[in-house]
Design a protein around this motif. Structure first.
Motif, PDB file in Angstrom:
ATOM      1  N   ALA A 159      -2.560   1.339   6.538  1.00 49.84           N
ATOM      2  CA  ALA A 159      -3.170   0.413   5.582  1.00 49.84           C
ATOM      3  C   ALA A 159      -2.405  -0.906   5.510  1.00 49.84           C
ATOM      4  O   ALA A 159      -3.011  -1.974   5.455  1.00 49.84           O
ATOM      5  CB  ALA A 159      -3.241   1.053   4.193  1.00 49.84           C
ATOM      6  N   ILE A 160      -1.090  -0.840   5.509  1.00 47.16           N
ATOM      7  CA  ILE A 160      -0.296  -2.072   5.430  1.00 47.16           C
ATOM      8  C   ILE A 160      -0.513  -2.908   6.690  1.00 47.16           C
ATOM      9  O   ILE A 160      -0.744  -4.119   6.613  1.00 47.16           O
ATOM     10  CB  ILE A 160       1.195  -1.766   5.202  1.00 47.16           C
ATOM     11  CG1 ILE A 160       1.401  -1.195   3.794  1.00 47.16           C
ATOM     12  CG2 ILE A 160       2.043  -3.015   5.378  1.00 47.16           C
ATOM     13  CD1 ILE A 160       2.812  -0.748   3.494  1.00 47.16           C
ATOM     14  N   ALA A 161      -0.451  -2.275   7.855  1.00 46.17           N
ATOM     15  CA  ALA A 161      -0.642  -3.006   9.113  1.00 46.17           C
ATOM     16  C   ALA A 161      -2.036  -3.640   9.166  1.00 46.17           C
ATOM     17  O   ALA A 161      -2.190  -4.790   9.596  1.00 46.17           O
ATOM     18  CB  ALA A 161      -0.446  -2.074  10.305  1.00 46.17           C
ATOM     19  N   TYR A 186       2.445  10.529  -3.238  1.00 45.68           N
ATOM     20  CA  TYR A 186       1.577  10.947  -4.340  1.00 45.68           C
ATOM     21  C   TYR A 186       2.183  10.635  -5.703  1.00 45.68           C
ATOM     22  O   TYR A 186       1.461  10.282  -6.644  1.00 45.68           O
ATOM     23  CB  TYR A 186       1.236  12.431  -4.216  1.00 45.68           C
ATOM     24  CG  TYR A 186       0.242  12.919  -5.239  1.00 45.68           C
ATOM     25  CD1 TYR A 186      -1.034  12.373  -5.302  1.00 45.68           C
ATOM     26  CD2 TYR A 186       0.572  13.915  -6.147  1.00 45.68           C
ATOM     27  CE1 TYR A 186      -1.964  12.807  -6.239  1.00 45.68           C
ATOM     28  CE2 TYR A 186      -0.354  14.363  -7.089  1.00 45.68           C
ATOM     29  CZ  TYR A 186      -1.612  13.801  -7.136  1.00 45.68           C
ATOM     30  OH  TYR A 186      -2.527  14.230  -8.061  1.00 45.68           O
ATOM     31  N   ASN A 187       3.497  10.742  -5.836  1.00 45.31           N
ATOM     32  CA  ASN A 187       4.119  10.400  -7.119  1.00 45.31           C
ATOM     33  C   ASN A 187       3.893   8.939  -7.463  1.00 45.31           C
ATOM     34  O   ASN A 187       3.570   8.594  -8.596  1.00 45.31           O
ATOM     35  CB  ASN A 187       5.615  10.727  -7.108  1.00 45.31           C
ATOM     36  CG  ASN A 187       5.867  12.214  -7.136  1.00 45.31           C
ATOM     37  OD1 ASN A 187       5.086  12.979  -7.708  1.00 45.31           O
ATOM     38  ND2 ASN A 187       6.946  12.643  -6.519  1.00 45.31           N
ATOM     39  N   LEU A 188       4.056   8.055  -6.486  1.00 45.13           N
ATOM     40  CA  LEU A 188       3.798   6.640  -6.722  1.00 45.13           C
ATOM     41  C   LEU A 188       2.311   6.410  -6.979  1.00 45.13           C
ATOM     42  O   LEU A 188       1.941   5.620  -7.845  1.00 45.13           O
ATOM     43  CB  LEU A 188       4.278   5.810  -5.529  1.00 45.13           C
ATOM     44  CG  LEU A 188       4.094   4.302  -5.627  1.00 45.13           C
ATOM     45  CD1 LEU A 188       4.785   3.728  -6.860  1.00 45.13           C
ATOM     46  CD2 LEU A 188       4.616   3.629  -4.362  1.00 45.13           C
ATOM     47  N   ALA A 236       0.866  -1.182   0.000  1.00 47.08           N
ATOM     48  CA  ALA A 236       0.000   0.000   0.000  1.00 47.08           C
ATOM     49  C   ALA A 236       0.895   1.223   0.000  1.00 47.08           C
ATOM     50  O   ALA A 236       1.897   1.264   0.712  1.00 47.08           O
ATOM     51  CB  ALA A 236      -0.921   0.021   1.216  1.00 47.08           C
ATOM     52  N   ILE A 237       0.544   2.211  -0.796  1.00 49.73           N
ATOM     53  CA  ILE A 237       1.379   3.403  -0.893  1.00 49.73           C
ATOM     54  C   ILE A 237       1.136   4.398   0.230  1.00 49.73           C
ATOM     55  O   ILE A 237       1.826   5.386   0.333  1.00 49.73           O
ATOM     56  CB  ILE A 237       1.193   4.119  -2.241  1.00 49.73           C
ATOM     57  CG1 ILE A 237      -0.259   4.544  -2.420  1.00 49.73           C
ATOM     58  CG2 ILE A 237       1.653   3.251  -3.367  1.00 49.73           C
ATOM     59  CD1 ILE A 237      -0.469   5.483  -3.568  1.00 49.73           C
ATOM     60  N   GLY A 292       5.384  -6.349   4.397  1.00 47.45           N
ATOM     61  CA  GLY A 292       4.682  -5.121   4.058  1.00 47.45           C
ATOM     62  C   GLY A 292       5.565  -4.230   3.207  1.00 47.45           C
ATOM     63  O   GLY A 292       6.703  -3.944   3.580  1.00 47.45           O
ATOM     64  N   LEU A 293       5.070  -3.819   2.044  1.00 48.36           N
ATOM     65  CA  LEU A 293       5.835  -2.980   1.124  1.00 48.36           C
ATOM     66  C   LEU A 293       5.008  -1.781   0.683  1.00 48.36           C
ATOM     67  O   LEU A 293       3.786  -1.885   0.550  1.00 48.36           O
ATOM     68  CB  LEU A 293       6.231  -3.775  -0.127  1.00 48.36           C
ATOM     69  CG  LEU A 293       7.097  -5.000   0.063  1.00 48.36           C
ATOM     70  CD1 LEU A 293       7.184  -5.791  -1.241  1.00 48.36           C
ATOM     71  CD2 LEU A 293       8.485  -4.583   0.523  1.00 48.36           C
ATOM     72  N   LYS A 294       5.682  -0.679   0.410  1.00 47.52           N
ATOM     73  CA  LYS A 294       4.996   0.490  -0.113  1.00 47.52           C
ATOM     74  C   LYS A 294       4.800   0.376  -1.630  1.00 47.52           C
ATOM     75  O   LYS A 294       3.781   0.767  -2.165  1.00 47.52           O
ATOM     76  CB  LYS A 294       5.785   1.752   0.221  1.00 47.52           C
ATOM     77  CG  LYS A 294       5.102   3.043  -0.238  1.00 47.52           C
ATOM     78  CD  LYS A 294       5.781   4.273   0.314  1.00 47.52           C
ATOM     79  CE  LYS A 294       6.937   4.673  -0.538  1.00 47.52           C
ATOM     80  NZ  LYS A 294       7.473   5.993  -0.212  1.00 47.52           N
TER      81      LYS A 294
END
Length: 187
Positions: A9-11, A148-150, A3-4, A27-29
């Motif tokens: 959100a990841i947790a 926001y860029n991602l 989740a970016i 967990g990754l962005k």
């Protein structure tokens, strides 16, 4: 689990994934990092619409199967590229148009295929939604928890507005999809 946004959100996703004693995922962005992991078999793409085609193609090229939300792509050309990526990598890609899988729609399709309505020459549809205005929004800095860029990914870059998250970006046509296209895919 990717989740970016860093606002929990990841947790939250990891907690849901580990319920029932299942193994804890990483967990990754950025989902693209997960595509390099040989332990990852597939990608579930529940990102904004402008990421659907690119994420599907990247996952197929990385040898992953894909479940992608509707709409699968923003243009027919993107859809063709997705098909080519799936076929070229022998990956399974499923697009989530669940409503069309319901009993009513399955029966309607069966009746059309059985010729019960004759040759179909014209179809009309309409959609009415009494949704209040979201306003115009004001340019502002994105929240600190959002990359926001991602988030924009392959969509044309545009300034952040204070009223685009989490759903209202459909109304601004970010990435070329708009609420109408999303609604048509669902209905």
């Amino acid at each position: 689990m990717c989740a970016i946004q860093t606002s929990g959100a990841i947790a939250k996703g990891i907690k849901a994934a580990t319920s029932g004693g299942r193994r804890q995922p990483q967990g990754l962005k950025d989902f693209r990092k997960a595509l390099n992991d040989p332990a990852v078999d597939g990608l579930v793409c529940a990102a904004p619409d402008h990421w659907h085609a690119a994420a599907t193609i990247l996952a197929c090229v990385a040898g992953k199967h894909v479940y992608v939300e509707k709409p699968c792509s923003q243009t027919p050309d993107e859809g063709e590229l997705m098909i080519a990526a799936a076929r070229g990598s022998s990956r399974v890609v499923q697009v989530g148009t669940q409503r069309r899988s319901g009993p009513l729609f399955r029966e309607a399709i069966e009746r059309v295929h059985n010729g019960e309505i004759g040759d179909l020459r014209l179809a009309k549809g309409w959609y009415y939604d009494d949704r209040p205005s979201i306003g115009r929004g004001k340019p502002s800095d994105p929240p600190a928890w959002l990359d926001y860029n991602l988030w924009q990914g392959p969509a044309p870059e545009q300034p952040y507005r204070d009223n685009i998250l989490h759903y209202n970006w459909h109304f601004f046509g970010i990435g070329a999809t708009a609420r109408l296209e999303t609604t048509v895919c669902t209905q």
